[in-house]
Structure formats: structure tokens, C-alpha cells
Design an enzyme around this catalytic site. Sequence first.
Site, PDB file in Angstrom:
ATOM      1  N   ASP A   1       0.903  -1.243   0.039  1.00  0.00           N
ATOM      2  CA  ASP A   1      -0.036  -0.016   0.066  1.00  0.00           C
ATOM      3  C   ASP A   1       1.017   1.419   0.036  1.00  0.00           C
ATOM      4  O   ASP A   1       2.182   1.312   0.246  1.00  0.00           O
ATOM      5  CB  ASP A   1      -1.042   0.018   1.225  1.00  0.00           C
TER       6      ASP A   1
ATOM      7  N   ASP B   1      -7.937  -3.799  14.397  1.00  0.00           N
ATOM      8  CA  ASP B   1      -9.194  -4.291  13.827  1.00  0.00           C
ATOM      9  C   ASP B   1      -9.140  -5.649  12.807  1.00  0.00           C
ATOM     10  O   ASP B   1     -10.083  -5.835  12.467  1.00  0.00           O
ATOM     11  CB  ASP B   1     -10.049  -2.958  13.200  1.00  0.00           C
TER      12      ASP B   1
ATOM     13  N   HIS C   1      -7.512  -5.961   9.903  1.00  0.00           N
ATOM     14  CA  HIS C   1      -7.425  -5.398   8.675  1.00  0.00           C
ATOM     15  C   HIS C   1      -5.912  -5.635   8.012  1.00  0.00           C
ATOM     16  O   HIS C   1      -4.785  -5.638   8.882  1.00  0.00           O
ATOM     17  CB  HIS C   1      -7.852  -3.878   8.208  1.00  0.00           C
TER      18      HIS C   1
ATOM     19  N   GLU D   1      -9.988  -2.386   5.261  1.00  0.00           N
ATOM     20  CA  GLU D   1     -10.481  -2.212   6.253  1.00  0.00           C
ATOM     21  C   GLU D   1     -11.834  -2.816   6.407  1.00  0.00           C
ATOM     22  O   GLU D   1     -12.237  -3.729   5.542  1.00  0.00           O
ATOM     23  CB  GLU D   1     -10.952  -0.396   6.450  1.00  0.00           C
TER      24      GLU D   1
END
Length: 299
Positions: A72, A141, A143, A148
Site C-alpha cells: 500500500d 481491527d 485489517h 478495512e
Amino acid sequence: MRLIIRSDYNEVSEYISTYVKNRINEFKPTKERPFVLGLPTGSSPIGLYKNLVKYHKNGELSFKHVVTFNMDEYVGLPRDHPESYHSFMWHHLFKHIDIEPRNVNILDGNAENLSEECARFEKKIKDIGGVELFIGGIGPDGHIAFNEPGSSLMSRTRVKTLAYDTILANSRFFDNDINKVPRMALTVGVGTVMDSREVAVIITGAHKALALAKCIEEGVNHMFTVSAIQLHSKALIVCDEDATLELHVKTVKYFKSIEHVINNLIGAENVGLQGNVKKYPSPEVTPTREAFYNLPFNR
């Protein structure tokens, strides 16, 4: 899926870096047949990169015929910004090894057409024959990359709006000021990662314990995108003890017992890097059925 548990971050980094080194060397890459490696950023892989640099300087590893694709990059952050993932990768890894600059592939978050940039990235992965090993980290979380919660598990490389929790978590890299953190990023998709021939994920720290438990003990769920690797035929997670705090005790003991069986009963020399059995132990070195069940397990 294989789960390797080590005591702390340093041991996790040592395991995964040794694994990457051995995978590349075993592959014996050439100019015509390069080893294609997917790489993450963030705090999780820093120890990995430090060790890979050490192996290279010691003459144990060459990146001459390695092609990399990063997961990314932030949108709108100048390439030379100290917190851009271009800067991160060159600072922690690329400038210290013998990789050819043309073999480094990082998404351009300042491209004139971001959708075309994502399509170009996907095409380049496809044209080279796919990724041999994709290494990833996760957020608290669950991801993976910037996929996400709620992301499609079939997603490809695309522009993604970052969740508030991700912006808050990444603010530690921006003087703890969330206003300095970019709101969008380019990211490989879950499907892009799943297309690789092997996936290895680094998970450390108590703050990621819930995400690990969701990935290991519950079903595939787009709210914890890392859980998609349950469906991968060659998935590896390397974690520390802190990250196992939300796992059931029997789950931790189960995965530790598998490693114990490999090391002490089958013999690590008889098992390949990816967990495949290369050679079955001969009767001379394999304990009898009675002896096998009487062998003590060191817990």
C-alpha cells in the site's frame, strides 16, 4: 493454516526473517525466474527488515533476482515525505541491499489517475507470474494491508478510505496528530493477497489479540479481513505470546503441540519450509506405537 508462536517480537522477527531467507535461497531465483515477494510496512516488519539486511551483509542472502510489490501507499503524501511508504521501504530495507531499483514496485499515491495506477499494479503482478510469498501485518481491527473492516474479500488493488481507528493508530507516525495522517490510501485487495502462492502474516502485541482470535478461531468474516487467509492453501501466521491472549488455551496448546511433533517426532529435517513432509522417518528412527504414546511432551 500454520500458527507459529514465539515469546516476543524479537523472536517473531527472527523466525519470519529466517523463513524468508530460506524460501528465497531454496527457490534459487534467476533473472529469468525471479522470486516475487510481497512486502508490508508499519511497525510489524521492522525487525524482519533489520534481519534481512544483516543476512545480506553477511553474504547469506542476495536480492539481485528478487522482485518486490508493496501492499500500500498513502494518497497525496509526497514520495520523499519521511512517512511515505516509499521512504519507509528505502530507509529500512532497499538502500541496504542489492535489489535492482527497477524490481521495486510501490504504488504511486500521487498518480494523476489513481484508478489507472491500481490497474497497472495489478497487471504488473499478473504479467510477472504472480507473487510467490506475500508477507503482511494487520491492524488491531484485523485489517490486512488497508483492507478495512467491511472490505470485499474478493477486492483488488484500489483506492480506499481509511477508517478512523486506522488513522488514529497511524497518528503515532505523524507526531500523534491525526490531522497530519492522510485520509486515503492505495492498497492491494484481499483477493490480490489471496492470489499469491503463499501468505505469511506477522501479528504481535496484546492490542492485536482479538484480531488473531477472530482469524484463528472464528469463521471468515469481512469485518476482520485477515480471516480470509483461512481459505488459502499455504497460510502462515507468526505471533508472539501477547497476541495469543484472546485465544482459548487449548488452541494455543494445539498449535504448539504440532510444532513439537514436527521437531521431536517427525524430525524438522524431514519437513519442508511450507510444512510439507519431504521424507517419512525410517522405522529405525521412528518410535514404536507404544513408545510414541509414552513420549513426554515438554510444555
